[in-house]
Enzyme design. Structure first.
Site, PDB file in Angstrom:
ATOM      1  N   CYS A   1      -2.853   9.664  -6.958  1.00  0.00           N
ATOM      2  CA  CYS A   1      -4.023   9.320  -6.163  1.00  0.00           C
ATOM      3  C   CYS A   1      -5.065  10.436  -6.229  1.00  0.00           C
ATOM      4  CB  CYS A   1      -3.642   9.086  -4.705  1.00  0.00           C
ATOM      5  SG  CYS A   1      -5.097   8.666  -3.746  1.00  0.00           S
TER       6      CYS A   1
ATOM      7  N   GLY B   1      -5.956  -5.752  -8.733  1.00  0.00           N
ATOM      8  CA  GLY B   1      -6.394  -5.256  -7.432  1.00  0.00           C
ATOM      9  C   GLY B   1      -7.839  -5.608  -7.176  1.00  0.00           C
TER      10      GLY B   1
ATOM     11  N   GLY C   1     -11.920  -1.526 -11.198  1.00  0.00           N
ATOM     12  CA  GLY C   1     -12.770  -2.670 -11.530  1.00  0.00           C
ATOM     13  C   GLY C   1     -13.034  -2.803 -13.019  1.00  0.00           C
TER      14      GLY C   1
ATOM     15  N   ASN D   1       3.657   6.756  -6.319  1.00  0.00           N
ATOM     16  CA  ASN D   1       2.245   7.099  -6.524  1.00  0.00           C
ATOM     17  C   ASN D   1       2.116   8.613  -6.590  1.00  0.00           C
ATOM     18  OD1 ASN D   1      -0.488   7.467  -6.478  1.00  0.00           O
ATOM     19  ND2 ASN D   1      -0.831   6.504  -4.470  1.00  0.00           N
TER      20      ASN D   1
ATOM     21  N   LYS E   1       3.818   5.843 -11.160  1.00  0.00           N
ATOM     22  CA  LYS E   1       2.426   5.419 -11.342  1.00  0.00           C
ATOM     23  C   LYS E   1       1.598   6.581 -11.866  1.00  0.00           C
ATOM     24  CE  LYS E   1      -1.293   2.763  -9.352  1.00  0.00           C
ATOM     25  NZ  LYS E   1      -1.694   1.857  -8.286  1.00  0.00           N
TER      26      LYS E   1
ATOM     27  N   GLY F   1      -8.337   7.249   1.080  1.00  0.00           N
ATOM     28  CA  GLY F   1      -7.579   8.436   1.504  1.00  0.00           C
ATOM     29  C   GLY F   1      -6.151   8.136   1.914  1.00  0.00           C
TER      30      GLY F   1
ATOM     31  N   LYS G   1       0.868  -1.167   0.000  1.00  0.00           N
ATOM     32  CA  LYS G   1       0.000   0.000   0.000  1.00  0.00           C
ATOM     33  C   LYS G   1       0.912   1.226   0.000  1.00  0.00           C
ATOM     34  CE  LYS G   1      -3.961   2.214   1.937  1.00  0.00           C
ATOM     35  NZ  LYS G   1      -4.384   2.589   0.576  1.00  0.00           N
ATOM     36  N   SER G   2       0.430   2.372  -0.492  1.00  0.00           N
ATOM     37  CA  SER G   2       1.287   3.560  -0.535  1.00  0.00           C
ATOM     38  C   SER G   2       1.822   3.890   0.855  1.00  0.00           C
ATOM     39  CB  SER G   2       0.515   4.761  -1.078  1.00  0.00           C
ATOM     40  OG  SER G   2       0.331   4.621  -2.465  1.00  0.00           O
TER      41      SER G   2
ATOM     42  N   ILE H   1      -2.716   1.985 -14.917  1.00  0.00           N
ATOM     43  CA  ILE H   1      -3.077   3.294 -14.424  1.00  0.00           C
ATOM     44  C   ILE H   1      -3.481   3.258 -12.938  1.00  0.00           C
ATOM     45  CG2 ILE H   1      -3.966   4.263 -16.596  1.00  0.00           C
ATOM     46  CD1 ILE H   1      -6.757   3.190 -15.851  1.00  0.00           C
TER      47      ILE H   1
HETATM   48  C1  LIG Z   1      -9.314   0.127  -2.190  1.00  0.00           C
HETATM   49  C2  LIG Z   1      -8.247   0.626  -3.108  1.00  0.00           C
HETATM   50  C3  LIG Z   1      -7.117   1.240  -2.556  1.00  0.00           C
HETATM   51  C4  LIG Z   1      -6.107   1.712  -3.368  1.00  0.00           C
HETATM   52  N1  LIG Z   1      -5.000   2.284  -2.807  1.00  0.00           N
HETATM   53  C5  LIG Z   1      -3.955   2.667  -3.586  1.00  0.00           C
HETATM   54  C6  LIG Z   1      -2.768   3.180  -3.000  1.00  0.00           C
HETATM   55  O1  LIG Z   1      -2.620   3.280  -1.778  1.00  0.00           O
HETATM   56  N2  LIG Z   1      -1.759   3.551  -3.835  1.00  0.00           N
HETATM   57  C7  LIG Z   1      -1.846   3.437  -5.195  1.00  0.00           C
HETATM   58  O2  LIG Z   1      -0.894   3.765  -5.880  1.00  0.00           O
HETATM   59  N3  LIG Z   1      -2.969   2.950  -5.775  1.00  0.00           N
HETATM   60  C8  LIG Z   1      -4.025   2.558  -5.006  1.00  0.00           C
HETATM   61  N4  LIG Z   1      -5.164   2.045  -5.596  1.00  0.00           N
HETATM   62  C9  LIG Z   1      -5.243   1.916  -7.057  1.00  0.00           C
HETATM   63  C10 LIG Z   1      -4.871   0.501  -7.527  1.00  0.00           C
HETATM   64  O3  LIG Z   1      -3.536   0.174  -7.188  1.00  0.00           O
HETATM   65  C11 LIG Z   1      -5.068   0.332  -9.039  1.00  0.00           C
HETATM   66  O4  LIG Z   1      -4.213   1.218  -9.716  1.00  0.00           O
HETATM   67  C12 LIG Z   1      -6.504   0.604  -9.488  1.00  0.00           C
HETATM   68  O5  LIG Z   1      -7.420   0.115  -8.536  1.00  0.00           O
HETATM   69  C13 LIG Z   1      -6.842  -0.019 -10.846  1.00  0.00           C
HETATM   70  O6  LIG Z   1      -6.644  -1.425 -10.856  1.00  0.00           O
HETATM   71  P1  LIG Z   1      -7.800  -2.516 -10.501  1.00  0.00           P
HETATM   72  O7  LIG Z   1      -8.980  -2.211 -11.337  1.00  0.00           O
HETATM   73  O8  LIG Z   1      -7.162  -3.846 -10.830  1.00  0.00           O
HETATM   74  O9  LIG Z   1      -8.053  -2.372  -9.053  1.00  0.00           O
HETATM   75  C14 LIG Z   1      -6.214   1.581  -4.789  1.00  0.00           C
HETATM   76  C15 LIG Z   1      -7.350   0.979  -5.331  1.00  0.00           C
HETATM   77  C16 LIG Z   1      -8.354   0.502  -4.516  1.00  0.00           C
HETATM   78  C17 LIG Z   1      -9.572  -0.143  -5.132  1.00  0.00           C
END
Ligand SMILES: Cc1cc2nc3c(=O)[nH]c(=O)nc-3n(C[C@H](O)[C@H](O)[C@H](O)COP(=O)(O)O)c2cc1C
Ligand SMILES: Cc1cc2nc3c(=O)[nH]c(=O)nc-3n(C[C@H](O)[C@H](O)[C@H](O)COP(=O)(O)OP(=O)(O)OC[C@H]3O[C@@H](n4cnc5c(N)ncnc54)[C@H](O)[C@@H]3O)c2cc1C
Ligand code: FES
Lengths: 279, 312
Positions: free
Chosen positions: B128, B268, B218, B125, B165, B71, B44-45, B191
Site C-alpha cells: 500500500c 476494483g 483505473g 497487502n 500482493k 489510508g 478490505k485490508s 498489482i
Molecule cells: C479506493 C481504493 C481502496 C483500496 N484499498 C486497498 C486495500 O485496502 N488493500 C489493498 O490491498 N489494495 C487496495 N486498493 C488497491 C486495489 O485492490 C487494486 O489493487 C488497485 O486499485 C488496482 O486495480 P483497479 O484498477 O481494478 O482498481 C484500493 C484501491 C482503491 C481504488
C-alpha cells in the site's frame, strides 16, 4: 473500447474531481446555520448531495439547498471541526465542490406533496418544494426545530404558490408544541391526505415518518445519511445492512419500501472505520 | 461457455474477483458484489487493531484514472470476526481475506487471527503506497522485507493458500516475486496501485488529496499491470497462480490479463466507471470473445503469451 471510454467520460467526467470556487454569498440563517452561494451550477436535483471540501481540513457531504442552473447553495449546521471552520469563511474564500451525487426526490405534476423537514433538512426540502411548485404541485410543508430561533426557511416556504406551512417546535415557542411528525400524523388522518410524503432530517424523525406513511399506505421518500468518502460508489463506506447497497449511489433519497428493508435504519450507522454506532 | 477456474483447490465459478478496498467493508457488501456476478470477493485490508485512515478528500477520479489515499482505515479484528463470520453463514462465493500490518511480526499475528476465520485465501497487502508517511516504504519494495513477511505469514497459515500482493512501484517486480516464492508464497496478486500520483486544484494551488499523494488505479494503469503480471509469471516459471488486478474495465482486458499469466482477475475501480454490474458485463464480454475465437475453457488462456515463441 471507444464506446466504453465515451461511457466512462459521460458517467465520471470531472464530477468526481473537486474544483474550488469562491464563496459568492453568505446568509446567516440562525446562530449555527449558514447558507453559502456559489456562482456555479452542477445540475443538481433536489435530494442530491455534493462533497464540500475545505482545503487543509476535510471534505464532507452536504445536500444541495438550491441549484437553479446558475448558482448552487448549501445550508449547513456548524457541528464539528469542518463545519465550524466553514462557518468562519468570508466572501471570496475558496471552497471545493464535486458532485452532484446520488438519487433525488421524484414527483408527478400536480401531485399533493407533504414535505417534512427537521434541522438542516429544511434546505433540501425547500429545494424540492420550489421545483415541485413549478410542476403545479400542491404542497404542505411541515418544518420542525427545537425552538423558534432554530427554524429554517420559513419565509422561503411562505413565498411558494399553493403551499401550506405548518410549524412545530419542541418547546412550543412557535407553532405546534411537539414534533413535526405529529402534524404529519394529523394530515395523514385528514381528508387532505397527500399523494406522497418527502422527508429530510434526523434519523429518528425519518423512522417515524416511515412508520406513519406505512400505516396510512402513503408513498414516501426519505433522505438517509451515512458516512461518505468517495460519493460515487467505490469506497463502500456508506453501505447499509443487510442489503449491501451504497447510499451514495442508491441513496441518499430512498423510497419507503427500500428504507424499511434496511434493518439498520433507525438502529445503527457506521463511522469512517466501518465500526457500528447505535443511533 | 464455462468460465470457472480452480485455483489452489478453490473453485471460482468465474474468474472475476472483487479487488481489496473497494465496496468491501461489510458482509452485506460482499454479498451484494457476489449478487452482481463476481466469482469471488476480497475483503478490505484487515488490521489486528483499529487503524485510522486519512481525512477526505480520499478518492478522486477522471475518465482515465483514480487516485486514492484512503489510508487503509479499519476497525480491527473484532469487526473482521463479525463480518467474515456473518459472510460464512451464507457463503455465495470464495472469500479472500486481505491482511495488512506495520511490522513483520504483526503480519504473523494478524494472520494467526484471520486464519481462524477460515477464508479461502489469505492475501497479504505489503504494497500500500498510502501509509508511507506512517511506516516508510512498503515491504513490497525490498526483496528482504517481502520475503520476511511471506515467511512470517506462511509459518502460521496452515492449509490456507497465501497470496502476496505486489507493488508495481519497484525496479524489478520479478525478483521480488521470486524471493516471495522461495519464502513459500502460494500465489500473487499483481498489482496494487501505481505511483503514487498527485492532482492539484488550480485555484487554491493545493494538492486535492488530504494526504497530498495517492495510489493510482483505473483504466490508465492497465498496461503497467499487464507488464507486471507477465514479469511475475516469467520469474516464477508460471508455477504460481496470479490474481491479475489493475485497470480492468472490459472482458477483453480480462483476456489480456489471462494471456499475460493471470488465473483470476481482480476488479476494483471499474465499478466507478461501469457500475456494480461490471462483473457480469466482463464475464459476458469474455464469453463473447471466447465463443468468437473458439476458446472452450479459459484456463487454457492463462500464460498464453509466454507460450508464443515470438514473445518469449
Ligand atoms: C479506493 C481504493 C481502496 C483500496 N484499498 C486497498 C486495500 O485496502 N488493500 C489493498 O490491498 N489494495 C487496495 N486498493 C488497491 C486495489 O485492490 C487494486 O489493487 C488497485 O486499485 C488496482 O486495480 P483497479 O484498477 O481494478 O482498481 C484500493 C484501491 C482503491 C481504488
Ligand atoms: C447525504 C448527506 C447530506 C448532508 N447534508 C447536510 C446539509 O445539507 N447540511 C448540513 O449541515 N449537514 C449535512 N450533512 C451532515 C454533514 O455531512 C456533517 O454535519 C458534517 O460532515 C460534519 O462534519 P464536521 O467535521 O463539522 O463534524 P465532525 O465532528 O467531524 O462530525 C460530526 C458528525 O458528522 C458526521 N460526519 C463527519 N464526516 C462525515 C462524512 N464524511 N460523511 C457523513 N457524515 C460525516 C459524523 O459521523 C458525526 O456524526 C449531510 C450528510 C450526508 C451524508
Ligand atoms: S461514499 Fe464511497 S461508496 Fe458511498
Amino acid at each position: 473500447m471507444t464506446e466504453i471510454l465515451r461511457r466512462c467520460s459521460r458517467s465520471s467526467a470531472q464530477k468526481n474531481l473537486p474544483r474550488t470556487y469562491p464563496v459568492a454569498g453568505i446568509r446567516k440563517e440562525t446562530t449555527h446555520v449558514h447558507t453559502f452561494t456559489f456562482n456555479v451550477s452542477l445540475g443538481a436535483k433536489p435530494g442530491q448531495f455534493v462533497m464540500v471540501w475545505l482545503p487543509g481540513v476535510d471534505e464532507v457531504p452536504m445536500s444541495v439547498a438550491n441549484d437553479d442552473g446558475k448558482k448552487l447553495q448549501i445550508t449547513f449546521f456548524a457541528v464539528g471541526d469542518t463545519t465550524k471552520k466553514l462557518a468562519t469563511l468570508k466572501k471570496g474564500d475558496l471552497v471545493g465542490l464535486r458532485g452532484p451525487f446520488g438519487t433525488h426526490y421524484e414527483w408527478k405534476p400536480k401531485q399533493h406533496l407533504a414535505l417534512v423537514a427537521g434541522g438542516y433538512g429544511a434546505a433540501p426540502m425547500f429545494f424540492a418544494a420550489s421545483e415541485a411548485a413549478k410542476d403545479g404541485c400542491t404542497l404542505t410543508a411541515i418544518v420542525g426545530a427545537r425552538a423558534k430561533e432554530h427554524l429554517l426557511y420559513l419565509d422561503a416556504f411562505k413565498r411558494l404558490p399553493r403551499t401550506t406551512l405548518s410549524v412545530a417546535t419542541d418547546d412550543g415557542s412557535q407553532g405546534h408544541k411537539g414534533y413535526n411528525v405529529e402534524l404529519l400524523a394529523e394530515l395523514l388522518k385528514s381528508k387532505k391526505k397527500p399523494d406522497q410524503v418527502f422527508a429530510c432530517g434526523p434519523e429518528r424523525m425519518l423512522v417515524k415518518v416511515s412508520d406513519l406513511c406505512f400505516q396510512h399506505a402513503v408513498p414516501c421518500q426519505l433522505s438517509l445519511e451515512r458516512y461518505m468518502k468517495c460519493g460515487y460508489g467505490l469506497c463502500g463506506n456508506c453501505v447499509v445492512d443487510p442489503l449491501g447497497i451504497r447510499l451514495c449511489t442508491d441513496g441518499p433519497v430512498v423510497k419507503n419500501d427500500l428504507a424499511r428493508s434496511i434493518t439498520e435504519f433507525g438502529k445503527y450507522h457506521r463511522d469512517h472505520l466501518g465500526k457500528k454506532h447505535s443511533l | 461457455m464455462n468460465l470457472s477456474q480452480t485455483v489452489r483447490g478453490v473453485t471460482f465459478f468465474n474468474p472475476t474477483v472483487l479487488a481489496s478496498g473497494i465496496w468491501g467493508i461489510t458482509a452485506s457488501s460482499w454479498r451484494r458484489v457476489a449478487a452482481n456476478g463476481a466469482g469471488g470477493i476480497t475483503t478490505k485490508s484487515l488490521w489486528l487493531a483499529e487503524h485510522k485512515g486519512h481525512p477526505n478528500p480520499t478518492i478522486i477520479s477522471t475518465e482515465h484514472w483514480t487516485l486514492n489515499a484512503v489510508g487503509v482505515p479499519d476497525a480491527g479484528i473484532e469487526k473482521a470476526r463479525e463480518e467474515i463470520g456473518d459472510f460464512n453463514k451464507k457463503k455465495l462465493v470464495p472469500l479472500i481475506a486481505n491482511i495488512i500490518a506495520n511490522t513483520v511480526d504483526n503480519y504473523g499475528k494478524t494472520a494467526v487471527e484471520i486464519v481462524k476465520l477460515k477464508p479461502d485465501f489469505l492475501e497479504v497487502n505489503i504494497s500500500c503506497p498510502n501509509v508511507e508517511d506512517e511506516f516508510g516504504k512498503p515491504f513490497a519494495c525490498s526483496v528482504r522485507d517481502a520475503s520476511a513477511v511471506t515467511k512470517a505469514v506462511k509459518a502460521v497459515s496452515g492449509k490456507i493458500p497465501v497470496f502476496i500482493k505486489l507493488s508495481p512501484n519497484v525496479d524489478d517486480i520479478g525478483s521480488i516475486a521470486s524471493a516471495c516464492a522461495e519464502a513459500g508464497a502460494d500465489g500473487f496478486t499483481v498489482i496494487n496501485t501505481v505511483g503514487p500520483g498527485m492532482a492539484i486544484d488550480l485555484r487554491s494551488r493545493r494538492p486535492i488529496l488530504a494526504n497530498k499523494v495517492g495510489g493510482m488505479s483505473g483504466p490508465a494503469i492497465k498496461p503497467i499491470a499487464v507488464r507486471c503480471i507477465a514479469d511475475v509469471y516469467r520469474s516464477t516459471n508460471g508455477k504460481l497462480p496470479i490474481i491479475g488486478t489493475g485497470g480492468v474495465m472490459t472482458g477483453e482486458d480480462a483476456i489480456e490479463f489471462l494471456l499475460a499469466g493471470a488465473s483470476l482477475i481482480g476488479i476494483g475501480t471499474a465499478i466507478a466507471y461501469r457500475g456494480a454490474e461490471v462483473f457480469r458485463l466482463v464475464c459476458e464480454e469474455m464469453t463473447a470473445w471466447c465463443e468468437t475465437e473458439g476458446v472452450k475453457k479459459i484456463s487454457e488462456l492463462t500464460g498464453g503469451m509466454h507460450r508464443e515463441r515470438a514473445s518469449r
